[in-house]
Design a protein around this motif. Structure first.
Motif: not given
Length: 212
Positions: A25-31, A33-36
């Motif tokens: 979940f943390a990796l998905v969230g970071l990804a 945020v990076a995309v946004l």
């Protein structure tokens, strides 16, 4: 009585499984945020580029309008007596940090002569503090000491060059009763690089009878 098999099937997640799920979940969230962040930054850069292009187009349009309506009227500098030259251009003219150019133009709209001024306008261009400035006076024959009005056109420039076509040669300086065949404007923009535009003047030469 519950059997050991049923107990094993009904137990919850292990600690390791929870850690793995949290990490995913943390990796998905970071990804996300990076995309946004990338999308937001790209949108900002697109708006800045569009705004910069609009400013460049406006500056070039002002230059084009002035040169296309250049007048045969003699140039006055700082309210001095009219000079024999109809166009003056050289480095550091009018305290420019690079090239400067001054001339008179026609077509300054004054319908019905309502405003107490002529339809002829004295204009000049110079570079100061990285800003292309357009100078103009309300009256073509301004008295000595009259400060011209200043119109900032474009910021973020590192150079402003003006060259004048005579025959097949581009000159860096022009002081003559005649007009050059064309004027080449070069803007050195810290964002867009080197930009050039050539303006063909409507009258490349002045008849001898019009020089006085």
């Amino acid at each position: 009585m519950v059997s050991q098999t049923s107990y094993r099937h009904s137990r919850g997640f292990t600690f390791i499984e929870m850690l793995l799920a949290t990490a995913i979940f943390a990796l998905v969230g970071l990804a996300s945020v990076a995309v946004l962040s990338t999308v937001t930054r790209t949108d900002e850069l697109s708006r800045e580029s569009s705004q910069r292009l609009t400013q460049l187009q406006h500056a070039m349009l002002m230059l084009e309008r002035d040169f296309m309506q250049i007048s045969l009227r003699h140039v006055r500098i700082n309210g001095e007596a009219p000079q024999k030259n109809r166009l003056i251009g050289e480095k550091f003219l009018l305290d420019s940090e690079d090239h400067g150019v001054s001339f008179s133009r026609q077509g300054w709209r004054n319908p019905g002569m309502i405003l107490p001024r002529s339809e002829i306008q004295t204009v000049a261009y110079r570079l100061q503090e990285g800003t292309l400035q357009r100078l103009f006076t309300l009256y073509p024959d301004a008295v000595t000491g009259t400060e011209p009005k200043m119109q900032p056109l474009l910021t973020g420039l590192t150079g402003f060059e003006v060259h004048y076509l005579q025959g097949e040669e581009w000159l860096e300086r022009w002081q003559d009763g005649n007009f050059p065949q064309a004027v080449r404007i070069t803007l050195l923009d810290q964002y867009a690089g080197k930009l050039e535009r050539i303006f063909m003047l409507p009258d490349g030469a002045v008849a001898d009878g019009a020089r006085n």
